[in-house]
Design a protein around this motif. Sequence first.
Motif, short mmCIF file in Angstrom:
data_model
loop_
_atom_site.label_atom_id
_atom_site.label_comp_id
_atom_site.label_asym_id
_atom_site.label_seq_id
_atom_site.Cartn_x
_atom_site.Cartn_y
_atom_site.Cartn_z
N GLY A 385 0.82 -1.21 0.00
CA GLY A 385 0.00 0.00 0.00
C GLY A 385 0.85 1.26 0.00
O GLY A 385 0.53 2.24 -0.69
N ARG A 386 1.95 1.25 0.77
CA ARG A 386 2.86 2.41 0.77
C ARG A 386 3.44 2.65 -0.62
O ARG A 386 3.48 3.79 -1.10
CB ARG A 386 4.01 2.17 1.76
N LEU A 387 3.86 1.56 -1.27
CA LEU A 387 4.42 1.70 -2.62
C LEU A 387 3.38 2.24 -3.59
O LEU A 387 3.64 3.17 -4.37
CB LEU A 387 4.93 0.35 -3.11
N ARG A 388 2.19 1.67 -3.55
CA ARG A 388 1.17 2.09 -4.51
C ARG A 388 0.67 3.51 -4.23
O ARG A 388 0.33 4.24 -5.15
CB ARG A 388 0.00 1.11 -4.48
N VAL A 617 11.61 -1.13 0.18
CA VAL A 617 10.51 -0.17 0.06
C VAL A 617 10.96 1.21 0.51
O VAL A 617 10.70 2.23 -0.17
CB VAL A 617 9.29 -0.65 0.90
N ASN A 618 11.65 1.30 1.63
CA ASN A 618 12.14 2.60 2.11
C ASN A 618 13.09 3.25 1.11
O ASN A 618 13.02 4.46 0.87
CB ASN A 618 12.83 2.41 3.46
N GLU A 619 13.96 2.44 0.53
CA GLU A 619 14.91 2.99 -0.45
C GLU A 619 14.18 3.49 -1.70
O GLU A 619 14.54 4.53 -2.27
CB GLU A 619 15.93 1.92 -0.83
N SER A 620 13.13 2.77 -2.13
CA SER A 620 12.37 3.20 -3.30
C SER A 620 11.66 4.52 -3.06
O SER A 620 11.62 5.40 -3.94
CB SER A 620 11.35 2.11 -3.68
N LEU A 621 11.13 4.70 -1.85
CA LEU A 621 10.44 5.95 -1.54
C LEU A 621 11.42 7.11 -1.49
O LEU A 621 11.10 8.23 -1.94
CB LEU A 621 9.70 5.81 -0.20
N GLN A 622 12.60 6.87 -0.94
CA GLN A 622 13.62 7.94 -0.92
C GLN A 622 14.07 8.31 -2.33
O GLN A 622 14.26 9.49 -2.64
CB GLN A 622 14.82 7.46 -0.09
N LYS A 623 14.20 7.30 -3.20
CA LYS A 623 14.60 7.57 -4.58
C LYS A 623 13.53 8.38 -5.31
O LYS A 623 13.84 9.30 -6.08
CB LYS A 623 14.85 6.24 -5.29
#
Length: 904
Positions: A385-388, A617-623
């Motif tokens: 859900g965070r990713l989407r 997931v955390n790294e993807s959000l930072q990117k």
Amino acid sequence: MATFLAVPLKQTQEVELIKPLRGFIQNTFSQVEPDDYNHALNEFSKLRNLMIAKSVDKHESALDVLYRYYDQLCAIENKLPIAENQVRVNFKWRNAFDKESLFGGKQILGIASGAYEKVCMLFNIAALQSQIAEVQNHDSDEGLKTSAKYFQLAAGIFGHLKDIVLSHVQQEPTPDLSPDTLNALSALMVAQAQEAIYRKAAADRMKEAMVAKISHQCSDLYSDAMKLMQLASLKDLWPKEWLPLVACKQAAFHGMAEFYQSCVSQQSKTYGEQIARLQKANELLTAAQTRGGAAFAFKTEQGRIQRELQAAKKDNDFIYHDKIPDLKTLPGIGKAAIAKPSPFTNKPMSEKFTDLFDKLVPLPVYEALTAFENRKSQIANAEIGRLREQTQLMNSILASLNLPAALEDLSGQKVPQSVIEKAQQIKDIGGIQFLNKLMSDLPELLQRNREILNECINMIEEEEKSDKQLREQFKERWTRTSSDKLTQPMRDESMKYKQILDTAINADRIVQEKFEKHKQAIDLLSKSTGDIEKALPSGGGAHASEGSGVVKKLRQLMEQVETIKAEREVVENEFKEAKFDMTSKFFSALAADGAINEEMLSESELDRIYGPLRQQVNESLQKQDSVMAQVQTANMEFCQAKASDQSGAQREAMLKDLAAGFDMFMELKSNLEEGTKFYNDLTPLLVRLQNKISDFCFARKTEKDELMSDLQKSIASQPTGPTPPPPSYQNPTASTQSRAPPARPPPPQFSSAGPPPSASTPSGAPSSQAGPPSYSSAPPGPPAGAYSYTGGPTPYMSGGQPSAPPSQPSSQNYTGSGQQSWGNAPYPQPGGGYQGMPMPAMPSGFNPYNPYMQYPQQQGYPNQGYPQQGYPQNYQGYPQQQQQYPQQGYPNNNPPYQQQNQWR
């Protein structure tokens, strides 16, 4: 010949086991096919019936049948729990010492409890062991050893029952199962085992000193048993020959101890002590004969003692002249406690036992696995859900910037390639017509589930209402458990489903609002490329050229955006496809500790597997934050280059709407498809609840009918009082001229307290003054002692007239009130499955109908808000069916009180 006492068996009757157990398997173990257990269920039912038939055989083969049935009861205890609010099977057992007395207390007790069945089975096992010990050949060495063995086993079981019976039965038991009774039986069995050992020792000509100690211990054990059997609450329980025989043996074995000790005295040449002990032995045997009467079985021993006493006195008078001491001054004999209760263990009692349901995991393990799946799905759905959510945010930002369409529309004349590709995706799916169809199907699916749930709630309320009226009518005589205590879990489950449906309705409304907002853009994207080109306003060429630095920068950033999206799809799949082996861990914990700390074990394993994925997931959000900051900076330069061109503003706004329309189409498609799946998956869960409630109501009706029948018999057996005198006209000596006209009797008022009032002659009045009773003003009363209800409408009565109880749920397609058809929509039958297709499995994993909601799986219903408000992400969080009742259908239209109200 030795005389032993055997405990009588409790009696029971056959019960229906297959339907309720099969229904529980079907409604609780969602991943199990109930038909796979048909053979096991049939064998289990046959085993209980064989147990009833074999109990009368006083043989070890019959005992093994009881062992196997008891072992099977223990094996299913954690898999198929038989209780009032789970698998409802009512076991009835009669008091073993029932003397058919009207004043002997409760003689039959029926409880829907597997623990009660186990207690009664253990009692019968111990009783049969005592009967097998009783019938052995006590003149043989092997027979005495077998008797001692089984008496000690029975003593161990009775002692074990004494400690557990109140916690297992949880209401006043029949007299044979009271702790005092079980304690006395245990003591009696130990005494009889010691007696068998004494008789073997005497037959084997063991040393007299040891035989004396064994006999003395036997006397003490019978003394203990006699004290326990003579308690005020038990003295009327035992068969009439038991207490005299126990008292007889207590004195007799004390006498035999003195006799064998006199032999020791003779060997040591203390002839005075020999005579003193023989005199005491003779006194005790005489007392035993007085106590036992016809049950006295020591005549041979008594004769021997008397002969030995005469000989000893004669020898002492003529030869030894030894002084005869006072017995009180002599040393004690001592005791040899050889017989003891065999300790009861929870291991299988039968060597031939095999678990009929070995493939069915224990309910604690199944519940732990279900809870683990909920935790797993909750974590996976939260991270996905965070990713989407961030992906949607990124798409929204790009759509507001008209990217990447603005980079493809530098000329301002043709339809951008990205728009053409998006339009083609929408047309391949079905266009706006596809969304319209999905949205038109939702209300029909919702109505289907709502009608099933309403029927569930109505059945619960009707059953509670009926039970409450009967409880008020019969007061303390209505002894069964009140409905509100049993139906609360089902009511709570229904309320959770209602909350789920209410949240789903709110989500449907939000989806409808989003669709209306973007309907025009979705409709245009559903058309041909030519139609889109005609609808787009033309605009002047942009000042930024293909070769400018800012355009190249934006194109690179768009490529990074696509890379981020692709990486997130991989992470989502890894969350969904992660493998866990928790079954073995939960089994090990249950075997080691007897309980499962599901939370600790689950969190440890989830951290090990999901920890690295959470980091990705955390790294993807930072990117994403870094890339989107660069996109906004580059887009400002790009917009400045186009700022002088006002002709393209309208075209750019429309392109933004089309980009937002495509994103919304994909979101709504996902939402509506999951909404359809949600309603279809919810239907079998509601049908299971409906079946469970229906079976519960049927079982309660059966129980109610049995209790009503017992109450009728009890009321009918009550004394009806003195018979009224006959009317005077039946007296031939009465004068017909002197008769007075009869007084009009009041309307009869009948109740359970006694017979109807009768028209009788007043005390002391001459018979010639009494007239015949008149029944012209009211119907005749019921027969003496019968019950008639006068306290208002009974359950299933309307206005005092009988009416049918709630009807049996139809096995046909449910049409609800008004018989509104559902068309060709598949409907799950109460027996299981859809028409023409198998019942869908419980869904798991990410729920696209509400991709961003943090759904608390343990609560069983979704949160508020949308996209945070929507359909639950995982249906394993819904209330699991942990309770089931006999699958016997719902009560048919049979007014249960029509007979009782015939006098109204």
